[in-house]
Motif scaffolding. Structure first.
Motif, PDB file in Angstrom:
ATOM      1  N   ALA A  76      59.587  48.102 102.646  1.00 40.33           N
ATOM      2  CA  ALA A  76      60.315  47.149 101.815  1.00 40.33           C
ATOM      3  C   ALA A  76      60.979  46.107 102.719  1.00 40.33           C
ATOM      4  O   ALA A  76      61.469  46.432 103.811  1.00 40.33           O
ATOM      5  CB  ALA A  76      61.366  47.853 100.967  1.00 40.33           C
ATOM      6  N   TYR A  77      60.982  44.888 102.230  1.00 35.72           N
ATOM      7  CA  TYR A  77      61.519  43.744 102.967  1.00 35.72           C
ATOM      8  C   TYR A  77      62.447  42.960 102.054  1.00 35.72           C
ATOM      9  O   TYR A  77      62.321  43.034 100.825  1.00 35.72           O
ATOM     10  CB  TYR A  77      60.369  42.856 103.459  1.00 35.72           C
ATOM     11  CG  TYR A  77      59.468  43.602 104.402  1.00 35.72           C
ATOM     12  CD1 TYR A  77      59.714  43.606 105.769  1.00 35.72           C
ATOM     13  CD2 TYR A  77      58.406  44.361 103.930  1.00 35.72           C
ATOM     14  CE1 TYR A  77      58.918  44.342 106.635  1.00 35.72           C
ATOM     15  CE2 TYR A  77      57.602  45.095 104.793  1.00 35.72           C
ATOM     16  CZ  TYR A  77      57.861  45.084 106.142  1.00 35.72           C
ATOM     17  OH  TYR A  77      57.087  45.817 107.000  1.00 35.72           O
ATOM     18  N   ALA A  78      63.333  42.202 102.639  1.00 34.29           N
ATOM     19  CA  ALA A  78      64.275  41.416 101.845  1.00 34.29           C
ATOM     20  C   ALA A  78      63.540  40.485 100.872  1.00 34.29           C
ATOM     21  O   ALA A  78      63.957  40.315  99.725  1.00 34.29           O
ATOM     22  CB  ALA A  78      65.194  40.611 102.756  1.00 34.29           C
ATOM     23  N   ASP A  79      62.435  39.924 101.328  1.00 40.61           N
ATOM     24  CA  ASP A  79      61.625  39.038 100.500  1.00 40.61           C
ATOM     25  C   ASP A  79      60.261  38.872 101.176  1.00 40.61           C
ATOM     26  O   ASP A  79      60.015  39.442 102.251  1.00 40.61           O
ATOM     27  CB  ASP A  79      62.311  37.681 100.285  1.00 40.61           C
ATOM     28  CG  ASP A  79      62.761  37.024 101.580  1.00 40.61           C
ATOM     29  OD1 ASP A  79      62.135  37.257 102.648  1.00 40.61           O
ATOM     30  OD2 ASP A  79      63.743  36.269 101.540  1.00 40.61           O
ATOM     31  N   GLU A  80      59.380  38.127 100.538  1.00 36.93           N
ATOM     32  CA  GLU A  80      58.038  37.951 101.088  1.00 36.93           C
ATOM     33  C   GLU A  80      58.076  37.259 102.448  1.00 36.93           C
ATOM     34  O   GLU A  80      57.281  37.564 103.339  1.00 36.93           O
ATOM     35  CB  GLU A  80      57.155  37.177 100.112  1.00 36.93           C
ATOM     36  CG  GLU A  80      55.710  37.131 100.537  1.00 36.93           C
ATOM     37  CD  GLU A  80      54.787  36.497  99.509  1.00 36.93           C
ATOM     38  OE1 GLU A  80      53.569  36.450  99.772  1.00 36.93           O
ATOM     39  OE2 GLU A  80      55.263  36.063  98.440  1.00 36.93           O
ATOM     40  N   ALA A  81      59.007  36.326 102.628  1.00 44.41           N
ATOM     41  CA  ALA A  81      59.130  35.644 103.921  1.00 44.41           C
ATOM     42  C   ALA A  81      59.468  36.638 105.037  1.00 44.41           C
ATOM     43  O   ALA A  81      58.966  36.513 106.151  1.00 44.41           O
ATOM     44  CB  ALA A  81      60.186  34.550 103.842  1.00 44.41           C
ATOM     45  N   ALA A 106      57.232  37.341 108.307  1.00 39.99           N
ATOM     46  CA  ALA A 106      57.788  37.299 109.662  1.00 39.99           C
ATOM     47  C   ALA A 106      57.441  38.585 110.402  1.00 39.99           C
ATOM     48  O   ALA A 106      57.076  38.552 111.584  1.00 39.99           O
ATOM     49  CB  ALA A 106      59.298  37.090 109.610  1.00 39.99           C
ATOM     50  N   HIS A 107      57.527  39.718 109.716  1.00 36.75           N
ATOM     51  CA  HIS A 107      57.140  41.002 110.325  1.00 36.75           C
ATOM     52  C   HIS A 107      55.661  40.979 110.719  1.00 36.75           C
ATOM     53  O   HIS A 107      55.292  41.363 111.832  1.00 36.75           O
ATOM     54  CB  HIS A 107      57.414  42.148 109.351  1.00 36.75           C
ATOM     55  CG  HIS A 107      56.836  43.448 109.767  1.00 36.75           C
ATOM     56  ND1 HIS A 107      57.280  44.153 110.870  1.00 36.75           N
ATOM     57  CD2 HIS A 107      55.828  44.188 109.233  1.00 36.75           C
ATOM     58  CE1 HIS A 107      56.568  45.264 110.996  1.00 36.75           C
ATOM     59  NE2 HIS A 107      55.689  45.303 110.019  1.00 36.75           N
ATOM     60  N   ALA A 108      54.811  40.495 109.808  1.00 31.77           N
ATOM     61  CA  ALA A 108      53.369  40.473 110.049  1.00 31.77           C
ATOM     62  C   ALA A 108      52.990  39.553 111.209  1.00 31.77           C
ATOM     63  O   ALA A 108      51.954  39.760 111.850  1.00 31.77           O
ATOM     64  CB  ALA A 108      52.633  40.060 108.778  1.00 31.77           C
ATOM     65  N   PHE A 123      49.088  48.015  97.584  1.00 32.06           N
ATOM     66  CA  PHE A 123      49.722  46.939  96.811  1.00 32.06           C
ATOM     67  C   PHE A 123      50.693  46.154  97.677  1.00 32.06           C
ATOM     68  O   PHE A 123      51.162  46.619  98.713  1.00 32.06           O
ATOM     69  CB  PHE A 123      50.433  47.451  95.553  1.00 32.06           C
ATOM     70  CG  PHE A 123      51.661  48.305  95.798  1.00 32.06           C
ATOM     71  CD1 PHE A 123      52.892  47.738  96.106  1.00 32.06           C
ATOM     72  CD2 PHE A 123      51.582  49.675  95.699  1.00 32.06           C
ATOM     73  CE1 PHE A 123      54.010  48.519  96.322  1.00 32.06           C
ATOM     74  CE2 PHE A 123      52.696  50.471  95.905  1.00 32.06           C
ATOM     75  CZ  PHE A 123      53.913  49.888  96.220  1.00 32.06           C
ATOM     76  N   LYS A 124      50.962  44.943  97.211  1.00 31.19           N
ATOM     77  CA  LYS A 124      52.008  44.064  97.726  1.00 31.19           C
ATOM     78  C   LYS A 124      52.667  43.448  96.510  1.00 31.19           C
ATOM     79  O   LYS A 124      51.974  43.098  95.560  1.00 31.19           O
ATOM     80  CB  LYS A 124      51.416  42.914  98.567  1.00 31.19           C
ATOM     81  CG  LYS A 124      50.676  43.309  99.805  1.00 31.19           C
ATOM     82  CD  LYS A 124      50.109  42.052 100.464  1.00 31.19           C
ATOM     83  CE  LYS A 124      49.238  42.379 101.650  1.00 31.19           C
ATOM     84  NZ  LYS A 124      48.688  41.184 102.273  1.00 31.19           N
ATOM     85  N   GLY A 125      53.982  43.348  96.522  1.00 30.79           N
ATOM     86  CA  GLY A 125      54.620  42.713  95.374  1.00 30.79           C
ATOM     87  C   GLY A 125      56.121  42.700  95.430  1.00 30.79           C
ATOM     88  O   GLY A 125      56.743  43.340  96.276  1.00 30.79           O
ATOM     89  N   THR A 126      56.692  41.943  94.510  1.00 31.25           N
ATOM     90  CA  THR A 126      58.134  41.762  94.436  1.00 31.25           C
ATOM     91  C   THR A 126      58.701  42.600  93.301  1.00 31.25           C
ATOM     92  O   THR A 126      58.116  42.691  92.215  1.00 31.25           O
ATOM     93  CB  THR A 126      58.447  40.265  94.180  1.00 31.25           C
ATOM     94  OG1 THR A 126      57.855  39.509  95.253  1.00 31.25           O
ATOM     95  CG2 THR A 126      59.931  40.002  94.152  1.00 31.25           C
ATOM     96  N   THR A 127      59.869  43.194  93.557  1.00 28.71           N
ATOM     97  CA  THR A 127      60.556  43.992  92.546  1.00 28.71           C
ATOM     98  C   THR A 127      60.843  43.116  91.333  1.00 28.71           C
ATOM     99  O   THR A 127      61.309  41.983  91.461  1.00 28.71           O
ATOM    100  CB  THR A 127      61.887  44.526  93.102  1.00 28.71           C
ATOM    101  OG1 THR A 127      61.622  45.286  94.279  1.00 28.71           O
ATOM    102  CG2 THR A 127      62.610  45.383  92.096  1.00 28.71           C
ATOM    103  N   VAL A 128      60.568  43.658  90.166  1.00 29.83           N
ATOM    104  CA  VAL A 128      60.843  42.973  88.904  1.00 29.83           C
ATOM    105  C   VAL A 128      62.215  43.444  88.400  1.00 29.83           C
ATOM    106  O   VAL A 128      62.467  44.647  88.323  1.00 29.83           O
ATOM    107  CB  VAL A 128      59.762  43.279  87.861  1.00 29.83           C
ATOM    108  CG1 VAL A 128      60.096  42.629  86.523  1.00 29.83           C
ATOM    109  CG2 VAL A 128      58.399  42.839  88.365  1.00 29.83           C
ATOM    110  N   THR A 129      63.070  42.500  88.099  1.00 28.22           N
ATOM    111  CA  THR A 129      64.385  42.833  87.569  1.00 28.22           C
ATOM    112  C   THR A 129      64.615  42.076  86.268  1.00 28.22           C
ATOM    113  O   THR A 129      63.948  41.075  85.985  1.00 28.22           O
ATOM    114  CB  THR A 129      65.502  42.476  88.576  1.00 28.22           C
ATOM    115  OG1 THR A 129      65.430  41.088  88.862  1.00 28.22           O
ATOM    116  CG2 THR A 129      65.349  43.261  89.850  1.00 28.22           C
ATOM    117  N   ALA A 130      65.561  42.560  85.478  1.00 26.20           N
ATOM    118  CA  ALA A 130      65.850  41.930  84.187  1.00 26.20           C
ATOM    119  C   ALA A 130      66.659  40.671  84.376  1.00 26.20           C
ATOM    120  O   ALA A 130      67.345  40.459  85.302  1.00 26.20           O
ATOM    121  CB  ALA A 130      66.617  42.897  83.299  1.00 26.20           C
TER     122      ALA A 130
END
Length: 96
Positions: free
Chosen positions: A56-61, A65-67, A89-96
């Motif tokens: 898990a990362y703070a965001d895709e950026a 940066a890790h990659a 999979f790759k993806g962003t957490t979905v929140t309400a």
């Protein structure tokens, strides 16, 4: 939060090498990359040569940066000759 999960099939005689390399990558990435939040190595209970990385990362950026970073590149250089990756999979957490 940005998540990735991958599976790795590792040559049986190189399992210990893979585990050491993965744990080193996770430890060093977590210490040096502020956007790296979680790096878990998981052993498959049915196949002793298969492992999963749950990250898990703070965001895709932060993942990008890790990659592009040293630890990711060193890890792939080490394990590439004796393992095969499958991106689950790759993806962003979905929140309400």
């Amino acid at each position: 939060m940005y998540h990735i999960a991958v599976s790795w099939d590792v040559q049986p005689e190189r399992v210990a090498d893979f585990v050491a390399a993965a744990l080193k990558d996770g430890r060093e990435s977590g210490e040096a990359e502020p956007g790296t939040l979680r790096f878990e190595l998981i052993a498959d209970p049915e196949d002793p040569n298969r492992f999963y990385l749950n990250e898990a990362y703070a965001d895709e950026a932060a993942f990008n940066a890790h990659a592009e970073g040293r630890y990711f590149k060193e890890f792939f250089a080490e394990v590439g000759p004796y393992s095969e990756i499958s991106w689950l999979f790759k993806g962003t957490t979905v929140t309400a």
